[in-house]
Motif scaffolding. Structure first.
Motif, PDB file in Angstrom:
ATOM      1  N   PHE A 115       0.837  -1.192   0.000  1.00 13.61           N
ATOM      2  CA  PHE A 115       0.000   0.000   0.000  1.00 13.61           C
ATOM      3  C   PHE A 115       0.867   1.235   0.000  1.00 13.61           C
ATOM      4  O   PHE A 115       1.791   1.365   0.801  1.00 13.61           O
ATOM      5  CB  PHE A 115      -0.911   0.004   1.233  1.00 13.61           C
ATOM      6  N   ILE A 155       0.593   5.578  -0.246  1.00 13.47           N
ATOM      7  CA  ILE A 155      -0.233   6.785  -0.337  1.00 13.47           C
ATOM      8  C   ILE A 155       0.126   7.472  -1.650  1.00 13.47           C
ATOM      9  O   ILE A 155       1.306   7.718  -1.927  1.00 13.47           O
ATOM     10  CB  ILE A 155       0.028   7.718   0.862  1.00 13.47           C
ATOM     11  N   CYS A 186      -6.157  -4.978   5.939  1.00 17.06           N
ATOM     12  CA  CYS A 186      -6.748  -3.631   5.958  1.00 17.06           C
ATOM     13  C   CYS A 186      -6.719  -3.068   7.384  1.00 17.06           C
ATOM     14  O   CYS A 186      -6.302  -1.923   7.605  1.00 17.06           O
ATOM     15  CB  CYS A 186      -8.186  -3.662   5.445  1.00 17.06           C
ATOM     16  N   SER A 201      -9.880  10.569   2.029  1.00 22.05           N
ATOM     17  CA  SER A 201      -9.832  10.542   0.560  1.00 22.05           C
ATOM     18  C   SER A 201      -8.440  10.593  -0.030  1.00 22.05           C
ATOM     19  O   SER A 201      -8.194  10.039  -1.095  1.00 22.05           O
ATOM     20  CB  SER A 201     -10.658  11.701  -0.009  1.00 22.05           C
ATOM     21  N   THR A 240      -5.224   9.828   1.699  1.00 24.53           N
ATOM     22  CA  THR A 240      -4.352   8.718   2.093  1.00 24.53           C
ATOM     23  C   THR A 240      -4.938   7.366   1.706  1.00 24.53           C
ATOM     24  O   THR A 240      -4.203   6.411   1.476  1.00 24.53           O
ATOM     25  CB  THR A 240      -4.096   8.722   3.611  1.00 24.53           C
ATOM     26  N   GLY A 241      -6.268   7.275   1.680  1.00 24.75           N
ATOM     27  CA  GLY A 241      -6.904   6.004   1.326  1.00 24.75           C
ATOM     28  C   GLY A 241      -7.007   5.025   2.480  1.00 24.75           C
ATOM     29  O   GLY A 241      -7.485   3.907   2.316  1.00 24.75           O
ATOM     30  N   SER A 245     -13.415   1.005   1.716  1.00 28.74           N
ATOM     31  CA  SER A 245     -12.514   2.112   1.375  1.00 28.74           C
ATOM     32  C   SER A 245     -11.249   1.606   0.690  1.00 28.74           C
ATOM     33  O   SER A 245     -10.814   2.152  -0.330  1.00 28.74           O
ATOM     34  CB  SER A 245     -12.121   2.895   2.636  1.00 28.74           C
ATOM     35  N   PHE A 246     -10.655   0.560   1.250  1.00 32.38           N
ATOM     36  CA  PHE A 246      -9.432  -0.001   0.657  1.00 32.38           C
ATOM     37  C   PHE A 246      -9.703  -0.555  -0.742  1.00 32.38           C
ATOM     38  O   PHE A 246      -8.898  -0.360  -1.661  1.00 32.38           O
ATOM     39  CB  PHE A 246      -8.884  -1.113   1.549  1.00 32.38           C
ATOM     40  N   ASN A 298      -9.643   2.019  -3.536  1.00 35.70           N
ATOM     41  CA  ASN A 298      -8.472   2.888  -3.680  1.00 35.70           C
ATOM     42  C   ASN A 298      -7.935   2.991  -5.110  1.00 35.70           C
ATOM     43  O   ASN A 298      -7.318   3.984  -5.471  1.00 35.70           O
ATOM     44  CB  ASN A 298      -7.353   2.438  -2.738  1.00 35.70           C
ATOM     45  N   ASP A 299      -8.144   1.944  -5.917  1.00 36.76           N
ATOM     46  CA  ASP A 299      -7.605   1.973  -7.280  1.00 36.76           C
ATOM     47  C   ASP A 299      -8.495   2.735  -8.258  1.00 36.76           C
ATOM     48  O   ASP A 299      -8.136   2.890  -9.432  1.00 36.76           O
ATOM     49  CB  ASP A 299      -7.396   0.543  -7.798  1.00 36.76           C
ATOM     50  N   THR A 338     -11.709  10.794  -7.004  1.00 36.12           N
ATOM     51  CA  THR A 338     -12.267  10.855  -5.648  1.00 36.12           C
ATOM     52  C   THR A 338     -13.773  10.636  -5.662  1.00 36.12           C
ATOM     53  O   THR A 338     -14.322   9.943  -4.811  1.00 36.12           O
ATOM     54  CB  THR A 338     -11.945  12.221  -5.004  1.00 36.12           C
ATOM     55  N   LYS A 342     -15.116   7.231  -5.428  1.00 34.70           N
ATOM     56  CA  LYS A 342     -14.936   6.546  -4.135  1.00 34.70           C
ATOM     57  C   LYS A 342     -15.955   7.006  -3.093  1.00 34.70           C
ATOM     58  O   LYS A 342     -15.801   6.749  -1.902  1.00 34.70           O
ATOM     59  CB  LYS A 342     -13.512   6.809  -3.602  1.00 34.70           C
TER      60      LYS A 342
END
Length: 569
Positions: free
Chosen positions: A3, A5, A313, A341, A343-344, A372-373, A376-377, A381, A384
């Motif tokens: 992971f 950021i 996670c 939003s 850092t994820g 949320s994880f 992330n891809d 924003t 998500k």
């Protein structure tokens, strides 16, 4: 878990949101950017996405810190500063940026890409309802809403010479000592009643302001405005009324069955409100963990049994200190998973003591965190930020698909059976409460000029519709009149509650699929969550191999499945 950021490409790496003046140039640049092709419009959307992520995360941290310690005036002032001195300036720029994007001749080409059509639909809706005169009203609403948490965060009762938060005190309602339960129940209720006028006045003022916002935007009432504002493209108020009716006919009878069985097993002549949490076999309350550290470790173990990715996670969140789980004086009530939003890596806040409900709360918020994880891809924003009907599907499904691994919390077979039964009964109890709160909100905003007496009568009529007919409220009328005061959604996030009912139905369907085929069921669930908000709600549900359906027939089938599973425990 690998992971990272993401690095900023538009804003300087060391930029921090301090005030509007330092933030304004980035909005101005986006507003003045020339866009001469579809590719440039796409690039422009990426810059906007990064700016939104940075601003959103700044607000998130100010909110998180304030709720973790409502007694710290500086933290409250910091959040208030964002609400009063930054957010109001952003709103008109957002409207201008939306209009700029929507007027671009290259929009059609971009709209063909996955997710962009959903985002553009949201932008069109935002432009339609935006009114400059609503900015100060929304600021006032945001500021007033946070007062609810401060009022409840300061509530305590005295027990055996100690001061307990209401969450800590509520654990005593599971005691086998009926006199103690009654005493604690009344202390909690009476402590809330001490602030009944304060909370009533706060709610009345929020209704007034919200109604003004709706009228300014050209809506008949705040309910209609809010449905538009929340982007409820896939259902209407009538669908909510149908849900209420379905719950009344298909679920309330089950509620009565549970209450009747409870009354008989406890050998009571009268079932009282303080008899609802105690174990019917006469045993002391379940204690699935010792402290926050134990709760976290066991939850990770459960997640790992489903898929190591899920456990990773939570490990990442521990590493980044994104968990605040234990109840203490000064914390705001409730629990949440706040997406971050930029850092994820989200933040989980809750008020754990040692109960089964606390255990379920972390599984629930953990479901949000995993969501949320998994998102992330996604490219932007906005992709998500799924609506609650999808977000709550993630969390409520996690409660159920982990059931087969609850032996991590309960080594004793009898306790394990008790825990599963309590949880499934809780689902049957949740749906009528969701219908109660939702129907009450519809009434409140359809009748904004009501008196306090009107409100009281409406609440009681609705409450009685969705409650079991066995619980005796004699001599407790005032407590019953104000039960709605404990529901923070009414004060802080109006009309965000029906989603729990819709998602609960979806979660039961996800669980049914999981029981039929664990590997495929989990895979479908996770694939659906990866979509974020790049597809409509029905399409996301379809990806999970379930239906977005709250008809009487569907509810009946799902309730029969739950009853069957309860019989198998």
């Amino acid at each position: 878990m690998e992971f990272q950021i993401p690095e900023r490409k538009y804003l300087p790496k060391d930029f921090k949101v301090k005030d509007w003046e330092t933030l304004k140039p980035y909005f101005e640049t986006l507003l003045n950017d020339e866009i001469n092709s579809g590719k440039e419009l796409e690039s422009w959307f990426h810059k906007l996405s990064e700016l939104e992520a940075v601003v959103s995360e700044e607000m998130a941290w100010r909110y998180i810190k304030m709720t973790c310690d409502t007694s710290d005036e500086k933290l409250a002032e910091s959040f208030e500063d964002f609400v009063r001195n930054i957010q109001p300036h952003i709103a008109p720029y957002n409207d201008k940026l939306n209009r700029k994007a929507l007027s671009s001749p290259f929009l059609a080409a971009v709209k063909e890409k996955d997710g962009f059509d959903i985002m553009i639909r949201e932008m069109e809706k935002d432009v339609e309802i935006f009114r400059e005169e609503n900015i100060p009203l929304e600021t006032e609403i945001s500021s007033l809403s946070q007062k609810y948490g401060a009022i409840l965060g300061g509530m305590e009762i005295e027990y055996e010479g100690k001061q307990l938060t209401l969450q800590q005190a509520a654990v005593k309602l599971q005691s086998t000592d009926r006199e103690l339960r009654e005493s604690i129940y009344k202390k909690i209720a009476n402590r809330r009643l001490e602030d009944k006028s304060k909370l009533d006045e706060l709610f009345s003022e929020l209704i007034r302001l919200r109604t003004d916002v709706a009228k300014n935007a050209g809506f008949a009432n705040y309910r209609d405005y809010k449905f538009k504002s929340m982007g409820r493209f896939d259902y209407t108020p009538q669908d909510c009324f149908d849900f209420h009716e379905s719950v009344k006919e298909e679920v309330v009878p089950l509620l009565n069955e549970i209450a009747k069985e409870r009354k008989e097993k406890l050998d009571l002549s009268t079932l009282m409100p303080w008899d609802k949490a105690v174990d019917t076999s006469g045993k002391e309350s379940l204690k699935p963990f010792n402290d926050a550290e134990d709760l976290t470790a066991k939850t990770i173990k459960v997640f790992n049994k489903l898929d190591p990715y899920l456990g990773d996670c939570l490990l990442k969140m521990i590493e980044m200190k994104h968990l605040d789980l234990e109840s203490r004086k000064g914390k705001a009530p409730g629990g949440y998973n706040y997406p971050l939003s930029e850092t994820g890596v989200p933040f989980i806040f809750m008020n754990a003591t040692s109960t089964l409900q606390d255990m379920v709360t972390l599984l629930h918020e953990g479901g949000h965190a995993v969501h949320s994880f998994l998102m992330n891809d996604l490219e932007l924003t906005e992709f998500k930020n799924p609506p609650s009907e999808i977000a709550e599907l993630a969390s409520m499904s996690m409660e159920l698909i982990t059931l087969d691994h609850w032996d991590v919390f309960f080594e004793n077979e009898e306790e394990l059976k008790r825990a599963k039964t309590e949880h499934l009964e809780g689902i049957i109890q949740t749906l009528p409460w969701v219908a109660t709160i939702d129907k009450f909100q519809h009434w409140v905003y359809e009748n904004p000029n009501h008196t306090l007496e009107d409100r009281k009568k409406a609440w009681n009529k609705i409450f009685d519709t969705f409650s079991d007919s066995l619980t005796d409220w004699s001599d407790l009328e005032e407590i019953k009149d104000y039960l709605w005061h404990k529901q923070l959604h009414l004060f802080e996030v109006p009309f965000y509650y029906i989603e729990y009912g819709m998602a609960q139905l979806g979660a039961i369907a996800v669980w049914k699929n999981f029981k039929d085929n664990p590997k495929k069921g989990l895979e479908s669930y996770m694939e659906a969550l990866k979509l974020g908000y790049t597809k409509s709600i029905p399409e996301v549900y379809e990806k999970a191999n379930i239906k977005f359906d709250f008809s009487k027939e569907n509810i009946s089938q799902l309730m029969n499945f739950v009853k069957s599973e309860m019989g198998n425990i």
